[in-house]
Design a protein around this motif. Structure first.
Motif, PDB file in Angstrom:
ATOM      1  N   GLN A  81       0.867  -1.176   0.000  1.00  0.00           N
ATOM      2  CA  GLN A  81       0.000   0.000   0.000  1.00  0.00           C
ATOM      3  C   GLN A  81       0.901   1.223   0.000  1.00  0.00           C
ATOM      4  OE1 GLN A  81      -3.301  -0.036  -0.336  1.00  0.00           O
ATOM      5  NE2 GLN A  81      -3.194  -2.264  -0.460  1.00  0.00           N
ATOM      6  N   LEU A  82       1.020   1.871  -1.131  1.00  0.00           N
ATOM      7  CA  LEU A  82       1.918   3.010  -1.275  1.00  0.00           C
ATOM      8  C   LEU A  82       1.109   4.286  -1.443  1.00  0.00           C
ATOM      9  CD1 LEU A  82       4.394   1.472  -3.864  1.00  0.00           C
ATOM     10  CD2 LEU A  82       4.644   1.540  -1.402  1.00  0.00           C
ATOM     11  N   ASN A  83       1.567   5.339  -0.768  1.00  0.00           N
ATOM     12  CA  ASN A  83       0.933   6.632  -0.990  1.00  0.00           C
ATOM     13  C   ASN A  83       1.639   7.330  -2.147  1.00  0.00           C
ATOM     14  OD1 ASN A  83       3.251   8.023  -0.010  1.00  0.00           O
ATOM     15  ND2 ASN A  83       2.518   7.793   2.094  1.00  0.00           N
ATOM     16  N   GLN A  84       1.118   8.478  -2.552  1.00  0.00           N
ATOM     17  CA  GLN A  84       1.667   9.190  -3.703  1.00  0.00           C
ATOM     18  C   GLN A  84       3.137   9.547  -3.492  1.00  0.00           C
ATOM     19  OE1 GLN A  84      -0.547  12.683  -4.758  1.00  0.00           O
ATOM     20  NE2 GLN A  84       0.759  13.140  -6.499  1.00  0.00           N
ATOM     21  N   GLN A  85       3.492   9.954  -2.296  1.00  0.00           N
ATOM     22  CA  GLN A  85       4.876  10.336  -1.988  1.00  0.00           C
ATOM     23  C   GLN A  85       5.830   9.156  -2.186  1.00  0.00           C
ATOM     24  OE1 GLN A  85       6.024  13.342  -1.219  1.00  0.00           O
ATOM     25  NE2 GLN A  85       8.118  12.692  -0.851  1.00  0.00           N
ATOM     26  N   GLU A  86       5.443   7.990  -1.687  1.00  0.00           N
ATOM     27  CA  GLU A  86       6.305   6.809  -1.822  1.00  0.00           C
ATOM     28  C   GLU A  86       6.463   6.381  -3.278  1.00  0.00           C
ATOM     29  OE1 GLU A  86       6.706   3.616   1.533  1.00  0.00           O
ATOM     30  OE2 GLU A  86       4.582   4.092   1.217  1.00  0.00           O
ATOM     31  N   ILE A  87       5.405   6.504  -4.043  1.00  0.00           N
ATOM     32  CA  ILE A  87       5.493   6.144  -5.462  1.00  0.00           C
ATOM     33  C   ILE A  87       6.480   7.078  -6.167  1.00  0.00           C
ATOM     34  CG2 ILE A  87       4.230   6.041  -7.649  1.00  0.00           C
ATOM     35  CD1 ILE A  87       1.758   5.206  -5.930  1.00  0.00           C
ATOM     36  N   LEU A  88       6.360   8.382  -5.910  1.00  0.00           N
ATOM     37  CA  LEU A  88       7.298   9.347  -6.502  1.00  0.00           C
ATOM     38  C   LEU A  88       8.728   9.032  -6.098  1.00  0.00           C
ATOM     39  CD1 LEU A  88       5.415  12.743  -6.117  1.00  0.00           C
ATOM     40  CD2 LEU A  88       6.080  11.627  -8.233  1.00  0.00           C
ATOM     41  N   GLU A  89       8.943   8.741  -4.827  1.00  0.00           N
ATOM     42  CA  GLU A  89      10.299   8.460  -4.350  1.00  0.00           C
ATOM     43  C   GLU A  89      10.866   7.205  -4.985  1.00  0.00           C
ATOM     44  OE1 GLU A  89      10.243   8.391  -0.072  1.00  0.00           O
ATOM     45  OE2 GLU A  89       9.832  10.549   0.055  1.00  0.00           O
ATOM     46  N   ARG A  90      10.080   6.162  -5.082  1.00  0.00           N
ATOM     47  CA  ARG A  90      10.573   4.902  -5.637  1.00  0.00           C
ATOM     48  C   ARG A  90      10.899   5.011  -7.120  1.00  0.00           C
ATOM     49  NH1 ARG A  90       7.956  -0.341  -2.930  1.00  0.00           N
ATOM     50  NH2 ARG A  90       8.025   0.317  -0.761  1.00  0.00           N
ATOM     51  N   VAL A  91      10.222   5.911  -7.805  1.00  0.00           N
ATOM     52  CA  VAL A  91      10.462   6.092  -9.239  1.00  0.00           C
ATOM     53  C   VAL A  91      11.559   7.124  -9.497  1.00  0.00           C
ATOM     54  CG1 VAL A  91       9.422   6.872 -11.398  1.00  0.00           C
ATOM     55  CG2 VAL A  91       8.141   5.376  -9.889  1.00  0.00           C
ATOM     56  N   LEU A  92      11.494   8.258  -8.811  1.00  0.00           N
ATOM     57  CA  LEU A  92      12.382   9.370  -9.134  1.00  0.00           C
ATOM     58  C   LEU A  92      13.702   9.374  -8.374  1.00  0.00           C
ATOM     59  CD1 LEU A  92       9.787  12.256  -9.539  1.00  0.00           C
ATOM     60  CD2 LEU A  92      10.837  10.825 -11.290  1.00  0.00           C
ATOM     61  N   PHE A  93      13.749   8.836  -7.167  1.00  0.00           N
ATOM     62  CA  PHE A  93      15.010   8.838  -6.428  1.00  0.00           C
ATOM     63  C   PHE A  93      16.081   7.992  -7.117  1.00  0.00           C
ATOM     64  CE2 PHE A  93      13.552  10.289  -1.927  1.00  0.00           C
ATOM     65  CZ  PHE A  93      13.021  11.445  -2.479  1.00  0.00           C
ATOM     66  N   PRO A  94      15.744   6.809  -7.651  1.00  0.00           N
ATOM     67  CA  PRO A  94      16.765   6.075  -8.411  1.00  0.00           C
ATOM     68  C   PRO A  94      17.209   6.829  -9.663  1.00  0.00           C
ATOM     69  CG  PRO A  94      15.020   4.591  -7.776  1.00  0.00           C
ATOM     70  CD  PRO A  94      14.557   5.979  -7.441  1.00  0.00           C
ATOM     71  N   LEU A  95      16.307   7.581 -10.282  1.00  0.00           N
ATOM     72  CA  LEU A  95      16.652   8.368 -11.458  1.00  0.00           C
ATOM     73  C   LEU A  95      17.691   9.433 -11.088  1.00  0.00           C
ATOM     74  CD1 LEU A  95      14.316   9.678 -14.142  1.00  0.00           C
ATOM     75  CD2 LEU A  95      15.639  11.348 -12.900  1.00  0.00           C
ATOM     76  N   VAL A  96      17.459  10.132  -9.985  1.00  0.00           N
ATOM     77  CA  VAL A  96      18.415  11.152  -9.523  1.00  0.00           C
ATOM     78  C   VAL A  96      19.725  10.488  -9.124  1.00  0.00           C
ATOM     79  CG1 VAL A  96      18.869  12.892  -7.751  1.00  0.00           C
ATOM     80  CG2 VAL A  96      16.606  12.750  -8.809  1.00  0.00           C
ATOM     81  N   ASN A  97      19.636   9.362  -8.453  1.00  0.00           N
ATOM     82  CA  ASN A  97      20.831   8.629  -8.045  1.00  0.00           C
ATOM     83  C   ASN A  97      21.661   8.233  -9.268  1.00  0.00           C
ATOM     84  OD1 ASN A  97      22.449   7.331  -5.995  1.00  0.00           O
ATOM     85  ND2 ASN A  97      21.589   5.383  -6.668  1.00  0.00           N
ATOM     86  N   GLU A  98      20.976   7.812 -10.326  1.00  0.00           N
ATOM     87  CA  GLU A  98      21.669   7.463 -11.567  1.00  0.00           C
ATOM     88  C   GLU A  98      22.342   8.698 -12.154  1.00  0.00           C
ATOM     89  OE1 GLU A  98      23.266   4.805 -14.049  1.00  0.00           O
ATOM     90  OE2 GLU A  98      21.929   4.291 -12.387  1.00  0.00           O
ATOM     91  N   GLY A  99      21.695   9.855 -12.001  1.00  0.00           N
ATOM     92  CA  GLY A  99      22.312  11.108 -12.431  1.00  0.00           C
ATOM     93  C   GLY A  99      23.624  11.359 -11.706  1.00  0.00           C
ATOM     94  N   PHE A 100      23.654  11.078 -10.411  1.00  0.00           N
ATOM     95  CA  PHE A 100      24.893  11.225  -9.644  1.00  0.00           C
ATOM     96  C   PHE A 100      25.954  10.237 -10.144  1.00  0.00           C
ATOM     97  CE2 PHE A 100      22.425  13.640  -6.569  1.00  0.00           C
ATOM     98  CZ  PHE A 100      23.344  14.593  -6.164  1.00  0.00           C
ATOM     99  N   LYS A 101      25.536   9.036 -10.498  1.00  0.00           N
ATOM    100  CA  LYS A 101      26.482   8.045 -11.023  1.00  0.00           C
ATOM    101  C   LYS A 101      27.041   8.492 -12.375  1.00  0.00           C
ATOM    102  CE  LYS A 101      24.449   4.129  -8.571  1.00  0.00           C
ATOM    103  NZ  LYS A 101      23.680   2.880  -8.674  1.00  0.00           N
ATOM    104  N   ILE A 102      26.202   9.113 -13.193  1.00  0.00           N
ATOM    105  CA  ILE A 102      26.644   9.639 -14.494  1.00  0.00           C
ATOM    106  C   ILE A 102      27.701  10.717 -14.287  1.00  0.00           C
ATOM    107  CG2 ILE A 102      25.872  11.051 -16.459  1.00  0.00           C
ATOM    108  CD1 ILE A 102      23.233   9.394 -16.335  1.00  0.00           C
ATOM    109  N   LEU A 103      27.473  11.587 -13.310  1.00  0.00           N
ATOM    110  CA  LEU A 103      28.464  12.626 -12.984  1.00  0.00           C
ATOM    111  C   LEU A 103      29.752  11.994 -12.469  1.00  0.00           C
ATOM    112  CD1 LEU A 103      26.086  15.178 -11.263  1.00  0.00           C
ATOM    113  CD2 LEU A 103      27.360  15.570 -13.380  1.00  0.00           C
ATOM    114  N   GLU A 104      29.598  11.003 -11.615  1.00  0.00           N
ATOM    115  CA  GLU A 104      30.731  10.279 -11.028  1.00  0.00           C
ATOM    116  C   GLU A 104      31.617   9.666 -12.113  1.00  0.00           C
ATOM    117  OE1 GLU A 104      30.135   6.576  -8.450  1.00  0.00           O
ATOM    118  OE2 GLU A 104      29.263   8.188  -7.262  1.00  0.00           O
ATOM    119  N   GLU A 105      30.975   9.107 -13.127  1.00  0.00           N
ATOM    120  CA  GLU A 105      31.704   8.419 -14.201  1.00  0.00           C
ATOM    121  C   GLU A 105      32.233   9.392 -15.259  1.00  0.00           C
ATOM    122  OE1 GLU A 105      28.696   5.725 -15.518  1.00  0.00           O
ATOM    123  OE2 GLU A 105      28.820   4.518 -13.689  1.00  0.00           O
ATOM    124  N   GLY A 106      31.904  10.663 -15.120  1.00  0.00           N
ATOM    125  CA  GLY A 106      32.408  11.666 -16.049  1.00  0.00           C
ATOM    126  C   GLY A 106      31.662  11.762 -17.363  1.00  0.00           C
TER     127      GLY A 106
END
Length: 171
Positions: A81-106
């Motif tokens: 049972q997920l609320n709107q906030q949790e759905i956004l976090e589960r979808v968008l936080f990995p996307l932002v995290n991947e952005g940090f990995k892209i920066l990390e890798e140059g």
């Protein structure tokens, strides 16, 4: 792509792909293609049905066949049972995290480079400023890191929630 990466189940031998490991992976999408032949808009059916007479064959129409097919997976899947906030976090936080990995890798020089790609390439809402800007100014990097760690514990073996080293450094 999933087949090339060795993630899918071999239709001839029924063996799980050699590179799947502990990854969270549902075979639903694969089965939709292999068992039901639902290849997308070009064939008139994918996750949705597409009628060439409606919206030039581009309008998504709910599919009774897919609904029934998904229902077969229902007993196997633990529903959260997920609320709107949790759905956004589960979808968008990995996307932002991947952005940090892209920066990390140059592969990108600045967070704004990633934001531009999402703004113009993927239709990210301009008033949010891009996913990296959004994470830094609206979400807060400490909260982002905390939640990624929580999801990483909840879903062990998933690379999606493993916080990037650059994110840890920034926090």
């Amino acid at each position: 792509i999933r087949k090339e990466k060795g993630l899918t189940r071999d239709v001839n031998t029924n063996q799980i792909g050699p590179n799947r490991g502990n990854q969270r992976y549902t075979e639903l999408g694969d089965d939709l293609v292999t068992k039901l032949g639902r290849h997308g808009q070009k064939t008139g059916k994918g996750w949705y049905d597409y009628d060439p007479k409606i919206g030039k064959g581009r309008k998504c129409l709910p599919s009774q066949e897919v609904t029934e097919f998904i229902a077969q997976y229902h007993p196997k899947v633990k529903k959260a049972q997920l609320n709107q906030q949790e759905i956004l976090e589960r979808v968008l936080f990995p996307l932002v995290n991947e952005g940090f990995k892209i920066l990390e890798e140059g592969h990108a020089q600045r967070p704004s480079d990633i934001d531009v790609v999402y703004l113009y390439g993927y239709g990210w809402p301009a008033w949010r400023g891009g996913p990296m800007f959004w994470a830094d100014h609206e979400v807060g990097l400490p909260y982002l890191l905390e939640q990624l760690k929580r999801y990483e514990e909840e879903f062990p073996g998933s690379d999606y929630f493993q916080p990037s080293e650059l994110l840890k450094t920034c926090v």
